[in-house]
Design a protein around this motif. Structure first.
Motif, PDB file in Angstrom:
ATOM      1  N   LEU A   1       0.688   7.370   1.260  1.00 47.76           N
ATOM      2  CA  LEU A   1       0.759   6.255   2.200  1.00 47.76           C
ATOM      3  C   LEU A   1       2.203   5.982   2.617  1.00 47.76           C
ATOM      4  N   LEU A   2       3.115   6.030   1.645  1.00 45.81           N
ATOM      5  CA  LEU A   2       4.513   5.725   1.938  1.00 45.81           C
ATOM      6  C   LEU A   2       5.179   6.799   2.795  1.00 45.81           C
ATOM      7  N   LYS A   3       4.657   8.018   2.756  1.00 39.80           N
ATOM      8  CA  LYS A   3       5.203   9.068   3.617  1.00 39.80           C
ATOM      9  C   LYS A   3       5.055   8.691   5.087  1.00 39.80           C
ATOM     10  N   VAL A   4       3.982   7.962   5.397  1.00 43.68           N
ATOM     11  CA  VAL A   4       3.730   7.540   6.775  1.00 43.68           C
ATOM     12  C   VAL A   4       4.345   6.173   7.043  1.00 43.68           C
ATOM     13  N   ALA A   5       4.085   5.231   6.139  1.00 45.96           N
ATOM     14  CA  ALA A   5       4.537   3.856   6.357  1.00 45.96           C
ATOM     15  C   ALA A   5       6.041   3.707   6.178  1.00 45.96           C
TER      16      ALA A   5
ATOM     17  N   GLY B   1      -9.779   2.895  -1.459  1.00 50.59           N
ATOM     18  CA  GLY B   1      -9.217   4.236  -1.391  1.00 50.59           C
ATOM     19  C   GLY B   1      -8.943   4.727   0.010  1.00 50.59           C
ATOM     20  N   ASN B   2      -9.245   3.904   1.018  1.00 47.45           N
ATOM     21  CA  ASN B   2      -9.124   4.382   2.396  1.00 47.45           C
ATOM     22  C   ASN B   2      -8.185   3.521   3.232  1.00 47.45           C
ATOM     23  N   LEU B   3      -7.143   2.968   2.627  1.00 47.09           N
ATOM     24  CA  LEU B   3      -6.159   2.231   3.413  1.00 47.09           C
ATOM     25  C   LEU B   3      -5.524   3.169   4.438  1.00 47.09           C
ATOM     26  N   ASP B   4      -5.431   2.723   5.653  1.00 42.15           N
ATOM     27  CA  ASP B   4      -4.908   3.542   6.742  1.00 42.15           C
ATOM     28  C   ASP B   4      -3.380   3.439   6.770  1.00 42.15           C
ATOM     29  N   PRO B   5      -2.661   4.512   6.421  1.00 41.76           N
ATOM     30  CA  PRO B   5      -1.193   4.447   6.405  1.00 41.76           C
ATOM     31  C   PRO B   5      -0.598   4.071   7.760  1.00 41.76           C
ATOM     32  N   GLN B   6      -1.201   4.577   8.830  1.00 44.44           N
ATOM     33  CA  GLN B   6      -0.677   4.274  10.159  1.00 44.44           C
ATOM     34  C   GLN B   6      -0.847   2.802  10.490  1.00 44.44           C
ATOM     35  N   LYS B   7      -1.972   2.218  10.065  1.00 43.43           N
ATOM     36  CA  LYS B   7      -2.204   0.797  10.303  1.00 43.43           C
ATOM     37  C   LYS B   7      -1.202  -0.046   9.516  1.00 43.43           C
ATOM     38  N   ILE B   8      -0.927   0.364   8.284  1.00 41.22           N
ATOM     39  CA  ILE B   8       0.067  -0.348   7.474  1.00 41.22           C
ATOM     40  C   ILE B   8       1.436  -0.275   8.146  1.00 41.22           C
ATOM     41  N   LYS B   9       1.767   0.888   8.677  1.00 40.25           N
ATOM     42  CA  LYS B   9       3.054   1.052   9.363  1.00 40.25           C
ATOM     43  C   LYS B   9       3.141   0.118  10.569  1.00 40.25           C
TER      44      LYS B   9
ATOM     45  N   LEU C   1      -6.957  -5.211   9.742  1.00 40.67           N
ATOM     46  CA  LEU C   1      -7.491  -4.078   8.985  1.00 40.67           C
ATOM     47  C   LEU C   1      -8.997  -3.941   9.143  1.00 40.67           C
ATOM     48  N   GLU C   2      -9.584  -4.785  10.019  1.00 41.64           N
ATOM     49  CA  GLU C   2     -11.018  -4.731  10.295  1.00 41.64           C
ATOM     50  C   GLU C   2     -11.827  -4.827   9.006  1.00 41.64           C
ATOM     51  N   SER C   3     -11.462  -5.803   8.200  1.00 42.08           N
ATOM     52  CA  SER C   3     -12.133  -6.015   6.925  1.00 42.08           C
ATOM     53  C   SER C   3     -12.582  -7.460   6.830  1.00 42.08           C
ATOM     54  N   LYS C   4     -13.695  -7.684   6.128  1.00 39.99           N
ATOM     55  CA  LYS C   4     -14.183  -9.054   5.961  1.00 39.99           C
ATOM     56  C   LYS C   4     -13.230  -9.879   5.102  1.00 39.99           C
ATOM     57  N   ALA C   5     -12.612  -9.242   4.135  1.00 38.76           N
ATOM     58  CA  ALA C   5     -11.669  -9.946   3.271  1.00 38.76           C
ATOM     59  C   ALA C   5     -10.522  -9.013   2.943  1.00 38.76           C
TER      60      ALA C   5
ATOM     61  N   TYR D   1      -3.874  -4.801  -3.315  1.00 37.45           N
ATOM     62  CA  TYR D   1      -4.906  -3.772  -3.321  1.00 37.45           C
ATOM     63  C   TYR D   1      -4.697  -2.820  -4.493  1.00 37.45           C
ATOM     64  N   SER D   2      -5.799  -2.382  -5.072  1.00 31.83           N
ATOM     65  CA  SER D   2      -5.769  -1.291  -6.042  1.00 31.83           C
ATOM     66  C   SER D   2      -6.248  -0.026  -5.348  1.00 31.83           C
ATOM     67  N   VAL D   3      -5.541   1.080  -5.586  1.00 27.73           N
ATOM     68  CA  VAL D   3      -5.987   2.360  -5.032  1.00 27.73           C
ATOM     69  C   VAL D   3      -6.868   3.109  -6.023  1.00 27.73           C
ATOM     70  N   GLY D   4      -7.042   2.545  -7.242  1.00 27.25           N
ATOM     71  CA  GLY D   4      -7.907   3.175  -8.232  1.00 27.25           C
ATOM     72  C   GLY D   4      -7.227   3.336  -9.572  1.00 27.25           C
ATOM     73  N   GLY D   5      -7.523   4.456 -10.241  1.00 29.91           N
ATOM     74  CA  GLY D   5      -6.979   4.716 -11.566  1.00 29.91           C
ATOM     75  C   GLY D   5      -5.592   5.330 -11.514  1.00 29.91           C
ATOM     76  N   GLU D   6      -5.064   5.650 -12.704  1.00 27.49           N
ATOM     77  CA  GLU D   6      -3.736   6.254 -12.758  1.00 27.49           C
ATOM     78  C   GLU D   6      -3.703   7.571 -11.992  1.00 27.49           C
ATOM     79  N   GLY D   7      -4.797   8.317 -12.047  1.00 32.17           N
ATOM     80  CA  GLY D   7      -4.864   9.585 -11.335  1.00 32.17           C
ATOM     81  C   GLY D   7      -4.805   9.441  -9.829  1.00 32.17           C
ATOM     82  N   ASP D   8      -4.976   8.210  -9.327  1.00 31.00           N
ATOM     83  CA  ASP D   8      -4.938   7.969  -7.883  1.00 31.00           C
ATOM     84  C   ASP D   8      -3.566   7.508  -7.400  1.00 31.00           C
TER      85      ASP D   8
END
Length: 514
Positions: A437-441, A334-342, A414-418, A423-430
């Motif tokens: 994210l796309l507004k930035v990326a 739930g915490n993907l960094d939009p700026q990092k993706i960009k 992304l400073e992640s072990k894996a 990626y899943s951002v969660g449920g339909e409500g998410d």
């Protein structure tokens, strides 16, 4: 097996399809095949049930039939259907209204975190001097999102895209309310598969439930645990979801929407609660002990329903029990960094973004398009984002287990072990998180694919993504062919590709854009 694969890619399906056949049960596939051929006028979008002068239909082979009784022509009929789908938000309005009432009560009782409420209010451009001001401002914002109005000089397709965007904004608003009221799980790790249904527990399956009902279900599972023990359920009450994830509650998920019937066929589901707008008859409970009922609004009413489910536990037919070992771990991020993706996109370390959504549509071989798409795009360094039912679909094949998938380059960035490429951002409500994210990326750098477009919500999300500038593809044909004009206009927003060419078309699109 060959016959099973025409229905679904899920290898666990074989045993349960045979079980249903031996027990004489009609599953969704049987019902669909029994109704073929489907109504041709409806497939073209030329049927109308809007008023009591109908139903009307326009025959494309009879030029003299150029309007309905009330004067609607081909273009208007098709556009009317699209608009109705894009506007449908009764479940979101009901859920948000419930949560706003609860928010007022909790504010009065002093049970709300002021800083968190203020932060969420600021996100929706709501300010004030105190808690009551925030609640009032959020209520007004909710009304604004719930009842969108057409704007002057707005094209029909522009209005459709704005409607879709507004419904997804309403989803995001409700998700923020849920976080204020119920918090957010620290861990977004869940188990997925029919094996989450426990043999020694009272299993309560929730399908299409809103956050308030989930909160009540969690409380009741704790309050009524003793009742379950008395009935012999040594593992107490086990709450599971169908076709979705929850970011607020750590409930596991039994299946995606395409295989929910198999949960009943395990013989272990004691209570099946189904949301508004979903038909109870799709649950093959005939001959089973399972209590199937629509969701209820109050905790008191839900308690009575839970007690029925607990009583049903002792009525299981052991001869019909067929447990499954299908179990996979799924992680949501739930915490993907939009700026990092960009930055990754700008540096060409990631070649593009693909949003994968949609339900489970039995007109197609379920899950096939989604699985093929992920496999193909990951090899092309395309970052795939998913949510809701599509996330559950991928999870049950082990694709969202971050411990098993990795990409060293992205992991470092992304400073992640894996760091897998899906990626899943969660449920339909998410789903609204993807739009944020796309507004930035950059929405124009994204492609959205709905291999099994199924519901009004799927269509709304596809329209919202198109509004962001994303190219949208679907493997399911919209019922719009009765209007040449609307077919051409909607085709520029949502492009239909047959299931056999969908994956190649999307992959080639990324290559051309790259």
């Amino acid at each position: 097996m060959r016959q099973v694969r025409r229905k679904t890619m899920d290898t666990t399906a074989r045993d349960y399809l045979l079980k249903a056949k031996n027990e004489g049960l009609q599953l969704s596939w049987n019902k669909y095949e029994g109704m073929l051929p489907q109504d041709g006028f409806s497939q073209l979008g030329l049927s109308c049930h809007e008023c009591l002068q109908g139903p009307c239909r326009l025959n494309p082979f009879r030029p003299e039939e150029n309007s309905t009784v009330c004067g609607l022509g081909n273009d208007e009929l098709v556009l009317l259907w699209l608009t109705r789908q894009a506007r449908e938000n009764s479940d979101l309005v009901a859920s948000g209204s419930q949560m706003l009432v609860e928010l007022r009560h909790k504010v009065t009782a002093g049970k709300v975190d002021l800083d968190q409420l203020q932060s969420k209010a600021a996100k929706w451009s709501v300010d004030g001097a105190g808690l009551s001001d925030f609640v009032m401002g959020l209520s007004l914002k909710f009304a604004e999102l719930s009842y969108p109005q057409a704007q002057s000089e707005e094209s029909s397709m522009g209005y459709l895209k704005r409607l879709g965007s507004q419904q997804i904004s309403l989803m995001g608003f409700n998700a923020d309310l849920a976080e204020v009221l119920y918090g957010r799980c620290g861990s977004q790790s869940r188990m997925v598969g029919l094996a989450v249904i426990k043999e020694k527990a009272v299993n309560v399956c929730l399908d299409g439930a809103n956050p308030t009902l989930l909160a009540n279900a969690l409380e009741l599972s704790q309050e009524l645990e003793g009742e379950a023990f008395q009935r012999g359920a040594s593992d107490g009450l086990n709450i599971i979801l169908a076709g979705d994830f929850s970011s607020n509650f750590a409930f596991n998920t039994s299946s995606n929407q395409g295989t929910i019937e198999f949960a009943i066929l395990t013989g272990l589901v004691d209570l099946y609660l189904i949301g508004d707008g979903l038909g109870k008859a799709r649950i093959p409970a005939a001959g089973y002990h399972t209590v199937v009922t629509s969701v209820v609004s109050s905790k008191e009413a839900l308690r009575e329903v839970f007690l029925q489910g607990i009583a049903a536990y002792s009525q299981r037919d052991l001869n019909k029990v067929k447990a499954s070992n299908q179990l996979e771990k799924a992680e949501a991020v739930g915490n993907l960094d939009p700026q990092k993706i960009k930055e990754l996109l700008d540096q060409s370390l990631v070649k593009g973004i693909c949003v994968i959504g949609g339900g489970s549509n039995l007109k197609l071989t379920e899950d096939q398009g989604t699985l093929e798409l992920v496999g193909r795009l990951s090899a092309q360094k395309i970052l795939c984002l998913t949510y809701g039912n599509s996330a559950v679909t991928l999870a049950k094949y082990g694709i969202l287990n971050l411990e098993d998938l990795g990409n060293k380059l992205l992991a470092d960035e992304l400073e992640s072990k894996a760091a897998p490429l899906i990626y899943s951002v969660g449920g339909e409500g998410d789903a609204a998180k993807i739009l944020e994210l796309l507004k930035v990326a950059g929405g124009e750098k994204a492609v959205a694919v709905f291999p099994e477009l199924t519901s009004a919500r799927d269509l709304q999300i596809s329209l919202a993504l198109a509004q962001m500038g994303a190219k949208v593809f679907t493997g399911v044909q919209l019922p719009v062919a009765g209007s040449v004009k609307i077919t051409e206009e909607i085709g520029k927003i949502i492009e239909y590709c047959g299931p056999k060419v969908l994956v190649d078309t999307v992959a080639n699109y990324f290559e051309i854009q790259g």
